[in-house]
Scaffold this active site. Structure first.
Site, mmCIF file in Angstrom:
data_model
loop_
_atom_site.group_PDB
_atom_site.id
_atom_site.type_symbol
_atom_site.label_atom_id
_atom_site.label_comp_id
_atom_site.label_asym_id
_atom_site.label_seq_id
_atom_site.Cartn_x
_atom_site.Cartn_y
_atom_site.Cartn_z
ATOM 1 N N LYS A 1 -8.379 -0.316 -9.277
ATOM 2 C CA LYS A 1 -9.047 -0.938 -8.137
ATOM 3 C C LYS A 1 -10.156 -0.037 -7.601
ATOM 4 C CE LYS A 1 -8.052 -2.947 -3.567
ATOM 5 N NZ LYS A 1 -8.903 -2.093 -2.711
ATOM 6 N N THR B 1 -5.736 2.746 -6.987
ATOM 7 C CA THR B 1 -6.978 2.726 -6.214
ATOM 8 C C THR B 1 -7.736 4.018 -6.442
ATOM 9 O OG1 THR B 1 -6.050 1.250 -4.547
ATOM 10 C CG2 THR B 1 -7.964 2.536 -3.901
ATOM 11 N N HIS C 1 -13.817 -1.472 -1.422
ATOM 12 C CA HIS C 1 -12.795 -1.127 -0.425
ATOM 13 C C HIS C 1 -13.054 -1.842 0.900
ATOM 14 C CE1 HIS C 1 -9.366 1.722 -0.301
ATOM 15 N NE2 HIS C 1 -9.482 1.584 1.011
ATOM 16 N N TYR D 1 -2.217 5.611 -4.301
ATOM 17 C CA TYR D 1 -3.159 6.711 -4.127
ATOM 18 C C TYR D 1 -2.547 7.940 -4.775
ATOM 19 C CZ TYR D 1 -5.612 4.075 -0.423
ATOM 20 O OH TYR D 1 -6.317 3.139 0.288
ATOM 21 N N SER E 1 0.818 -1.212 0.000
ATOM 22 C CA SER E 1 0.000 0.000 0.000
ATOM 23 C C SER E 1 0.849 1.257 0.000
ATOM 24 C CB SER E 1 -0.904 -0.008 1.237
ATOM 25 O OG SER E 1 -1.579 1.232 1.383
#
Length: 382
Positions: free
Chosen positions: A251, A155, A275, A129, A105
């Protein structure tokens, strides 16, 4: 080894203080989407075939030309250092030993370079992100590419953070601030408290490095929660491609229209995802919308799914309905939160074993044999 993911969840709940466990386990608002994710897998039932040769049953599959031991991926989860020191590195090692990909992440608490060192031979993916300062994302992509990460997971369902009542109730904020409630939690969870005291408060190290600052959790957590790029659109996949030469997965897709836009804009794949029920408090489960998306896409890109997978048999149902593979979020986290890297490895081994048992009982030799013919919806005539 415990007998199920559910038992690892109980073990994690016992070890973690409430604010940490609720952050791991909870969903948005009243938890309706989270519960629907879990319940959706109970609505699809197997239709086995018998008297078929399953003597050489194998769950091996491929993701973008690379072998994986099963159609499972350890998915991206943030702030994992809250559950166990160096949790991202331990999860990557567990995935590598299991011959499964691992997705790191943006909100990881280990540097992506350290995760690569911990799992030198693993198939590592990176989740992205995009913040208002796109230079941060560009630097993350550059660093991940240099470290040999193969796939980017963009994402797109977090323009703002969902409302999570449990975090409000618990006064959850990073860095942790000592309060009477947290102090009481520490007294009753001494192992976690000792580890956090020894290792220090987890930091969003990758963001700090790409910003070019020292680790400052309160500042960088605020950047993630309040400084996301609200202008991000489908055309920005071209910008991603300029900075990333590997595969690109989008995603957070939950409908046919967006899936087709992903095809149009050249994505290599999508993750059908709400999510983990942590954003919108009331949505369909990804498994409920998966068949319609698979039918519309018709093989033009890879389709993955996450949300609610707690057994290997759940993953097999998703594959039967057309998913290339499932991303595991909470399940391996329960393992690492209960007993570190050993727990993560045990959860993955457990789920892979459950998948093989289910495949043999279904009458399937390999993943390619698993098809919609082997499942039916509980609410429809067989």
């Amino acid at each position: 080894m415990l007998s199920s993911v559910a038992e690892y969840r109980i073990a994690a709940q016992r070890r973690l203080p409430r604010l940490a466990f609720d952050y791991l386990d909870g969903g948005a608002e009243d938890g309706d989407a989270l519960q629907r994710n879990n319940d959706a897998y109970r609505q699809w039932l197997f239709k086995p075939r018998v008297l078929t040769d399953v003597s050489r049953c194998s769950s091996v599959t491929q993701f973008f030309g690379r072998d994986a031991a099963a159609p499972m991926i350890v998915g991206p989860t943030g702030l994992n250092g809250l559950f166990w020191p160096r949790a991202d590195e331990l999860l990557a090692q567990a995935a590598s030993r299991a011959a499964l990909p691992f997705v790191l992440s943006t909100a990881s608490t280990s540097l992506l370079e350290d995760v690569r060192t911990a799992a030198p031979h693993g198939d590592l993916w990176v989740q992205l992100y995009v913040q208002q300062d796109r230079g941060i994302a560009e630097d993350l992509m550059r660093r991940a590419s240099a470290a040999g990460y193969s796939t980017l997971v963009l994402t797109v369902d977090v323009p703002v953070h969902g409302k999570r009542d449990h975090d409000t109730r618990n006064g959850f904020r990073m860095p942790l601030r000592l309060s009477p409630r947290l102090l009481a939690d520490c007294v009753t969870h001494p192992h976690w408290c000792w580890q956090m005291t020894r290792s220090g408060s987890p930091q969003l190290k990758n963001i700090a490095k790409s910003v070019g600052e020292r680790a400052d959790l309160s500042r960088h957590a605020a950047m993630l929660s309040r400084q996301m790029d609200l202008t991000l659109g489908w055309a920005d996949l071209e910008w991603v491609r300029r900075h990333w030469s590997g595969k690109v997965i989008v995603k957070g897709v939950m409908g046919v229209d967006d899936a087709l836009l992903a095809v149009t804009h050249g994505a290599d794949g999508i993750v059908v995802s709400n999510h983990g029920g942590r954003q919108l408090g009331s949505t369909f489960a990804p498994l409920e919308v998966l068949p319609g998306i698979v039918e519309a896409v018709r093989g033009r890109m890879e389709i993955f799914i996450d949300g609610g997978v707690r057994r290997g048999s759940d993953a097999l149902k998703a594959v039967a309905l057309g998913a290339r593979g499932v991303l595991l979020g909470r399940a391996p986290l329960y393992g690492v939160a209960s007993c570190g890297g050993a727990g993560a490895s045990e959860v993955l081994a457990l789920m892979m074993d459950e998948m093989l048992i289910s495949m043999r009982l279904l009458g399937c030799q390999g993943i390619a044999d698993v098809s919609p013919a082997f499942v039916g919806h509980a609410g429809r005539a067989v």
